[in-house]
Every structure is written in structure tokens, then in C-alpha cells.
Design a protein around this motif. Structure first.
Motif, PDB file in Angstrom:
ATOM      1  N   PHE A  49     -21.010 -18.538  28.731  1.00 21.89           N
ATOM      2  CA  PHE A  49     -21.382 -18.175  27.370  1.00 21.89           C
ATOM      3  C   PHE A  49     -20.203 -17.507  26.691  1.00 21.89           C
ATOM      4  O   PHE A  49     -19.486 -16.706  27.305  1.00 21.89           O
ATOM      5  CB  PHE A  49     -22.578 -17.204  27.391  1.00 21.89           C
ATOM      6  CG  PHE A  49     -23.767 -17.743  28.113  1.00 21.89           C
ATOM      7  CD1 PHE A  49     -24.667 -18.580  27.470  1.00 21.89           C
ATOM      8  CD2 PHE A  49     -23.988 -17.440  29.456  1.00 21.89           C
ATOM      9  CE1 PHE A  49     -25.775 -19.090  28.150  1.00 21.89           C
ATOM     10  CE2 PHE A  49     -25.084 -17.935  30.134  1.00 21.89           C
ATOM     11  CZ  PHE A  49     -25.980 -18.773  29.477  1.00 21.89           C
ATOM     12  N   ILE A  50     -20.007 -17.831  25.411  1.00 26.09           N
ATOM     13  CA  ILE A  50     -18.977 -17.191  24.602  1.00 26.09           C
ATOM     14  C   ILE A  50     -19.571 -16.911  23.224  1.00 26.09           C
ATOM     15  O   ILE A  50     -20.592 -17.476  22.849  1.00 26.09           O
ATOM     16  CB  ILE A  50     -17.697 -18.050  24.456  1.00 26.09           C
ATOM     17  CG1 ILE A  50     -17.992 -19.341  23.676  1.00 26.09           C
ATOM     18  CG2 ILE A  50     -17.076 -18.349  25.818  1.00 26.09           C
ATOM     19  CD1 ILE A  50     -16.728 -20.147  23.303  1.00 26.09           C
ATOM     20  N   CYS A  51     -18.896 -16.044  22.473  1.00 28.90           N
ATOM     21  CA  CYS A  51     -19.217 -15.901  21.060  1.00 28.90           C
ATOM     22  C   CYS A  51     -18.445 -17.006  20.356  1.00 28.90           C
ATOM     23  O   CYS A  51     -17.240 -17.179  20.578  1.00 28.90           O
ATOM     24  CB  CYS A  51     -18.800 -14.531  20.518  1.00 28.90           C
ATOM     25  SG  CYS A  51     -19.163 -14.354  18.750  1.00 28.90           S
ATOM     26  N   GLY A  52     -19.126 -17.766  19.510  1.00 26.61           N
ATOM     27  CA  GLY A  52     -18.513 -18.913  18.834  1.00 26.61           C
ATOM     28  C   GLY A  52     -17.667 -18.551  17.631  1.00 26.61           C
ATOM     29  O   GLY A  52     -17.079 -19.439  16.997  1.00 26.61           O
ATOM     30  N   VAL A  53     -17.555 -17.277  17.300  1.00 23.75           N
ATOM     31  CA  VAL A  53     -16.712 -16.850  16.192  1.00 23.75           C
ATOM     32  C   VAL A  53     -15.266 -16.813  16.692  1.00 23.75           C
ATOM     33  O   VAL A  53     -14.979 -16.197  17.725  1.00 23.75           O
ATOM     34  CB  VAL A  53     -17.154 -15.474  15.651  1.00 23.75           C
ATOM     35  CG1 VAL A  53     -16.208 -14.984  14.555  1.00 23.75           C
ATOM     36  CG2 VAL A  53     -18.590 -15.541  15.154  1.00 23.75           C
ATOM     37  N   VAL A  54     -14.383 -17.480  15.964  1.00 24.18           N
ATOM     38  CA  VAL A  54     -12.979 -17.580  16.379  1.00 24.18           C
ATOM     39  C   VAL A  54     -12.402 -16.187  16.622  1.00 24.18           C
ATOM     40  O   VAL A  54     -12.537 -15.287  15.798  1.00 24.18           O
ATOM     41  CB  VAL A  54     -12.141 -18.341  15.319  1.00 24.18           C
ATOM     42  CG1 VAL A  54     -10.672 -18.342  15.699  1.00 24.18           C
ATOM     43  CG2 VAL A  54     -12.647 -19.768  15.162  1.00 24.18           C
ATOM     44  N   GLY A  55     -11.793 -16.011  17.803  1.00 17.19           N
ATOM     45  CA  GLY A  55     -11.157 -14.762  18.187  1.00 17.19           C
ATOM     46  C   GLY A  55     -12.041 -13.826  18.985  1.00 17.19           C
ATOM     47  O   GLY A  55     -11.529 -12.943  19.673  1.00 17.19           O
TER      48      GLY A  55
END
Length: 190
Positions: A102-108
Motif C-alpha cells: 500500500f502507498i499514498c497515491g499523492v505524488v511525493g
């Protein structure tokens, strides 16, 4: 009659202790939630995730939860998610063994630390070679143009209910068994 009440209560307590260990609900990041300031490697360090457990992600509108492949997790690549969530509270059931990414999809944000790997074992604690996929509530899907479509929800839907951090939950099967045993107990003593 008092003996019956104490006996039945004791039996119910023992049975509930048995069934409570079947599934756990984990609040990702505990009280900090899904945010930039959390070390998720440390957070998972003392936890054992099993098939049937659930993850609850709590986050504000500046974040998303994206399930991604191992490669996209490693490189923090956005835009190729398997499933994406943006409701602010997302409950994801861990239904298969293997690693889930899982990741946050907001760039950076991923490169800033918003990434989580969860290694899921079988219900008996053993790993399995089953494919790694999950089911979750209201995932959105990406179109070929890169736009994100989120399924419509109604006010009656209550899929994203927060739970206590790392609390035990009774599976529907265990709850049914529990109810059946209680009913049979009542019939035998009637």
C-alpha cells in the motif's frame, strides 16, 4: 435458577474468548493513522497478520490508499494501482496470503514514508503460495486515460466503520457458531 445463570454466563465467556482470537482489526498507524509522520515498518514489526484480519486506514482528504504491485511499491510509482481508496476511512480485508503493498497515491507522499507492506499468513500462521490479492470496500479503478472513477455510495452503506486498534473481531462464522451453541444450551436447559 442462579446456578443456571452463572453457568450459562461462564460458558458464554469461555466460548467468546475462544472465538475472539479468530480475526483482528488493525488501525494502520494506530492513533497517528495513515500520515506522513509514521514509520510503518516499525508499526508492523510486532504484528502477525493472518487471513481474515482487516486493516483500517484513517486519513484526511490530502491522502489516498492505493494497493500496488511490489515493483510500484519499491519505486513509489503512482497511477498503476490495483485498487485506490479516498473516503478518509477505508477498511481492507486481508483475504489471501502473501505480501500486500500500500502507498499514498499523492505524488511525493510514498517517498516521504507513506508506504506499507503487510505479510499475511494463513489462518494457522503458516505462509501459503496462494496469489496475493485482497477484497476491500468501494475501490476506485483507473481508466486508460488516468482518470479515477469511484463507485457511487449511498447513505445507508456502512462499510468504513473504524474499530479499536489491533482489536479482536468475531468472524461471521464464529458468531453463527456462538449463537447456535447458545441456542442449543437454552434448549437443553429448558
Amino acid at each position: 435458577m442462579a446456578t443456571y445463570d452463572i453457568g450459562m454466563m461462564g460458558f458464554m465467556v469461555i466460548l467468546s474468548c475462544f472465538t475472539c482470537g479468530l480475526a483482528k482489526v488493525y488501525i494502520v498507524g494506530d492513533t497517528a493513522g495513515w500520515a506522513l509522520s509514521v514509520d510503518y515498518t516499525t508499526w508492523t514489526g510486532d504484528k502477525t497478520f493472518k487471513v481474515g484480519d482487516s486493516l483500517v486506514f484513517n486519513y484526511d482528504s490530502s491522502h489516498t490508499v492505493d494497493e500496488v504491485s511490489s515493483g510500484d511499491y519499491t519505486t513509489c510509482s503512482v497511477g498503476n494501482s490495483i485498487a485506490s481508496y479516498n473516503s478518509g476511512t477505508s477498511t481492507i480485508a486481508l483475504n489471501t496470503t502473501g505480501n500486500h503493498y500500500f502507498i499514498c497515491g499523492v505524488v511525493g507522499h510514498c517517498s516521504g514514508g507513506m508506504k506499507l507492506t503487510v505479510a499475511v499468513t494463513g489462518a494457522d500462521g503458516s505462509p501459503s503460495a496462494a496469489p496475493s490479492s485482497i477484497t476491500a470496500d468501494s475501490p476506485s479503478t483507473s481508466t486508460t486515460l488516468g482518470n479515477t472513477l469511484t463507485p457511487a455510495t449511498t447513505a445507508a452503506e456502512t462499510r468504513n466503520i473504524p474499530a479499536e486498534s489491533s482489536s479482536s473481531a468475531i468472524s461471521p462464522f464464529a458468531a453463527a457458531i456462538f449463537s447456535l451453541v447458545a441456542l442449543l444450551w437454552e434448549l437443553v436447559l429448558a
